[in-house]
Write a protein that holds these residues in place. Structure first.
Motif, PDB file in Angstrom:
ATOM      1  N   ALA A  22       0.877  -1.186  -0.047  1.00 55.08           N
ATOM      2  CA  ALA A  22      -0.079   0.070   0.138  1.00 55.08           C
ATOM      3  C   ALA A  22       0.964   1.115  -0.006  1.00 55.08           C
ATOM      4  O   ALA A  22       0.468   2.318  -0.761  1.00 55.08           O
ATOM      5  CB  ALA A  22      -1.011  -0.101   1.195  1.00 55.08           C
ATOM      6  N   LEU A  23       1.990   1.146   0.552  1.00 55.26           N
ATOM      7  CA  LEU A  23       2.740   2.295   0.632  1.00 55.26           C
ATOM      8  C   LEU A  23       3.713   2.490  -0.556  1.00 55.26           C
ATOM      9  O   LEU A  23       4.134   3.661  -0.978  1.00 55.26           O
ATOM     10  CB  LEU A  23       3.911   2.200   1.804  1.00 55.26           C
ATOM     11  CG  LEU A  23       2.998   2.539   3.298  1.00 55.26           C
ATOM     12  CD1 LEU A  23       4.092   2.129   4.391  1.00 55.26           C
ATOM     13  CD2 LEU A  23       2.550   3.963   3.530  1.00 55.26           C
ATOM     14  N   GLU A  24       3.924   1.457  -1.223  1.00 57.31           N
ATOM     15  CA  GLU A  24       4.714   1.618  -2.263  1.00 57.31           C
ATOM     16  C   GLU A  24       3.658   2.215  -3.506  1.00 57.31           C
ATOM     17  O   GLU A  24       4.244   2.851  -4.520  1.00 57.31           O
ATOM     18  CB  GLU A  24       4.987  -0.014  -2.719  1.00 57.31           C
ATOM     19  CG  GLU A  24       6.363  -0.528  -2.035  1.00 57.31           C
ATOM     20  CD  GLU A  24       6.597  -2.093  -2.236  1.00 57.31           C
ATOM     21  OE1 GLU A  24       5.838  -2.175  -3.321  1.00 57.31           O
ATOM     22  OE2 GLU A  24       7.242  -2.152  -1.667  1.00 57.31           O
ATOM     23  N   THR A  25       2.299   1.978  -3.684  1.00 57.32           N
ATOM     24  CA  THR A  25       1.687   2.444  -4.524  1.00 57.32           C
ATOM     25  C   THR A  25       1.024   3.790  -4.314  1.00 57.32           C
ATOM     26  O   THR A  25       0.044   4.207  -5.065  1.00 57.32           O
ATOM     27  CB  THR A  25       0.494   1.233  -4.929  1.00 57.32           C
ATOM     28  OG1 THR A  25      -0.301   1.098  -3.689  1.00 57.32           O
ATOM     29  CG2 THR A  25       1.087   0.135  -5.318  1.00 57.32           C
ATOM     30  N   LEU A  26       1.416   4.415  -2.766  1.00 55.18           N
ATOM     31  CA  LEU A  26       0.545   5.536  -2.565  1.00 55.18           C
ATOM     32  C   LEU A  26       0.884   6.774  -3.613  1.00 55.18           C
ATOM     33  O   LEU A  26       0.121   7.522  -3.836  1.00 55.18           O
ATOM     34  CB  LEU A  26       1.239   5.955  -1.193  1.00 55.18           C
ATOM     35  CG  LEU A  26       0.612   7.196  -0.266  1.00 55.18           C
ATOM     36  CD1 LEU A  26      -1.166   6.762  -0.203  1.00 55.18           C
ATOM     37  CD2 LEU A  26       1.400   7.341   0.892  1.00 55.18           C
ATOM     38  N   PRO A  27       2.180   6.939  -4.100  1.00 54.41           N
ATOM     39  CA  PRO A  27       2.454   7.960  -4.943  1.00 54.41           C
ATOM     40  C   PRO A  27       1.446   7.986  -6.309  1.00 54.41           C
ATOM     41  O   PRO A  27       1.012   9.076  -6.603  1.00 54.41           O
ATOM     42  CB  PRO A  27       3.860   7.835  -5.471  1.00 54.41           C
ATOM     43  CG  PRO A  27       4.474   7.152  -4.287  1.00 54.41           C
ATOM     44  CD  PRO A  27       3.370   6.215  -3.973  1.00 54.41           C
ATOM     45  N   PHE A  28       0.854   6.711  -6.453  1.00 54.38           N
ATOM     46  CA  PHE A  28       0.208   6.799  -7.644  1.00 54.38           C
ATOM     47  C   PHE A  28      -1.225   7.369  -7.466  1.00 54.38           C
ATOM     48  O   PHE A  28      -1.909   8.043  -8.161  1.00 54.38           O
ATOM     49  CB  PHE A  28       0.132   5.311  -8.400  1.00 54.38           C
ATOM     50  CG  PHE A  28       1.218   4.586  -8.759  1.00 54.38           C
ATOM     51  CD1 PHE A  28       1.782   5.258 -10.145  1.00 54.38           C
ATOM     52  CD2 PHE A  28       2.034   3.800  -8.347  1.00 54.38           C
ATOM     53  CE1 PHE A  28       3.008   4.676 -10.709  1.00 54.38           C
ATOM     54  CE2 PHE A  28       3.155   3.208  -8.564  1.00 54.38           C
ATOM     55  CZ  PHE A  28       3.648   3.682  -9.979  1.00 54.38           C
ATOM     56  N   GLY A  29      -1.537   6.934  -6.141  1.00 51.53           N
ATOM     57  CA  GLY A  29      -3.072   7.510  -5.724  1.00 51.53           C
ATOM     58  C   GLY A  29      -2.939   8.962  -5.577  1.00 51.53           C
ATOM     59  O   GLY A  29      -3.892   9.755  -5.782  1.00 51.53           O
ATOM     60  N   LEU A  30      -1.666   9.628  -5.021  1.00 57.09           N
ATOM     61  CA  LEU A  30      -1.594  11.087  -4.871  1.00 57.09           C
ATOM     62  C   LEU A  30      -1.476  11.676  -6.145  1.00 57.09           C
ATOM     63  O   LEU A  30      -2.221  12.751  -6.188  1.00 57.09           O
ATOM     64  CB  LEU A  30      -0.272  11.271  -3.798  1.00 57.09           C
ATOM     65  CG  LEU A  30      -0.468  10.772  -2.427  1.00 57.09           C
ATOM     66  CD1 LEU A  30       0.957  10.929  -1.803  1.00 57.09           C
ATOM     67  CD2 LEU A  30      -1.622  11.288  -1.890  1.00 57.09           C
ATOM     68  N   ALA A  32      -2.870  10.824  -8.901  1.00 56.63           N
ATOM     69  CA  ALA A  32      -4.214  10.655  -9.571  1.00 56.63           C
ATOM     70  C   ALA A  32      -5.187  11.883  -8.769  1.00 56.63           C
ATOM     71  O   ALA A  32      -5.886  12.381  -9.465  1.00 56.63           O
ATOM     72  CB  ALA A  32      -4.929   9.290  -9.373  1.00 56.63           C
ATOM     73  N   ALA A  33      -4.914  11.645  -7.322  1.00 56.23           N
ATOM     74  CA  ALA A  33      -5.828  12.765  -6.711  1.00 56.23           C
ATOM     75  C   ALA A  33      -5.625  14.049  -7.168  1.00 56.23           C
ATOM     76  O   ALA A  33      -6.747  14.956  -7.226  1.00 56.23           O
ATOM     77  CB  ALA A  33      -5.751  12.540  -5.321  1.00 56.23           C
ATOM     78  N   GLY A  34      -4.205  14.473  -7.284  1.00 59.05           N
ATOM     79  CA  GLY A  34      -3.978  15.822  -7.635  1.00 59.05           C
ATOM     80  C   GLY A  34      -4.653  15.914  -8.969  1.00 59.05           C
ATOM     81  O   GLY A  34      -4.954  17.114  -9.289  1.00 59.05           O
ATOM     82  N   VAL A  35      -4.570  15.165  -9.962  1.00 63.31           N
ATOM     83  CA  VAL A  35      -4.967  15.398 -11.471  1.00 63.31           C
ATOM     84  C   VAL A  35      -6.363  15.416 -11.330  1.00 63.31           C
ATOM     85  O   VAL A  35      -6.896  16.565 -11.901  1.00 63.31           O
ATOM     86  CB  VAL A  35      -4.496  14.095 -12.474  1.00 63.31           C
ATOM     87  CG1 VAL A  35      -5.213  14.229 -13.669  1.00 63.31           C
ATOM     88  CG2 VAL A  35      -3.182  14.172 -12.608  1.00 63.31           C
ATOM     89  N   PHE A  36      -6.908  14.807 -10.668  1.00 62.90           N
ATOM     90  CA  PHE A  36      -8.474  15.227 -10.619  1.00 62.90           C
ATOM     91  C   PHE A  36      -8.798  16.501  -9.834  1.00 62.90           C
ATOM     92  O   PHE A  36      -9.870  16.962 -10.365  1.00 62.90           O
ATOM     93  CB  PHE A  36      -9.289  13.929  -9.589  1.00 62.90           C
ATOM     94  CG  PHE A  36      -9.516  12.502 -10.578  1.00 62.90           C
ATOM     95  CD1 PHE A  36     -10.146  12.616 -11.772  1.00 62.90           C
ATOM     96  CD2 PHE A  36      -8.664  11.594 -10.231  1.00 62.90           C
ATOM     97  CE1 PHE A  36     -10.295  11.627 -12.532  1.00 62.90           C
ATOM     98  CE2 PHE A  36      -9.097  10.414 -10.984  1.00 62.90           C
ATOM     99  CZ  PHE A  36      -9.777  10.350 -12.235  1.00 62.90           C
TER     100      PHE A  36
END
Length: 75
Positions: A22-30, A32-36
Motif C-alpha cells: 500500500a505504501l509503495e503504490t501511494l504515490p500513484f494515488g496521490l 491521481a488525486a492531484g490530477v482529478f
C-alpha cells in the motif's frame, strides 16, 4: 520433481518482497488525486459562464426575436 513445480519453487525463491504494498503504490494515488483536483478546478472555472454575458445575450434576443437557438446560449 516436475517442471512446473520446479518453476514455482524457483520463482518463489527469487521473488523478494520488501515493505508494504500500500505504501509503495501511494504515490500513484496521490498523483491521481492531484490530477482529478486540477481537472475539477478547471471545470469549476467554467461555472456560470453564460450569465457573464447576459447583456450581449439580451441584445441578440432583441435583434433576432425569441425563436432560434435560445438567445445565443447554445440551447
Amino acid at each position: 520433481m516436475n517442471l512446473v513445480a520446479q518453476l514455482v519453487q524457483t520463482a518463489a525463491e527469487t521473488t523478494e518482497h520488501h515493505g508494504n504494498v500500500a505504501l509503495e503504490t501511494l504515490p500513484f494515488g496521490l498523483i491521481a488525486a492531484g490530477v482529478f483536483a486540477l481537472l475539477g478546478l478547471v471545470a469549476l472555472s467554467y461555472r456560470n459562464v453564460a450569465n457573464r454575458h447576459d447583456r450581449k445575450a439580451q441584445a441578440w434576443a432583441a435583434e433576432h426575436g425569441h425563436e432560434g437557438h435560445g438567445a445565443g446560449h447554445g440551447h
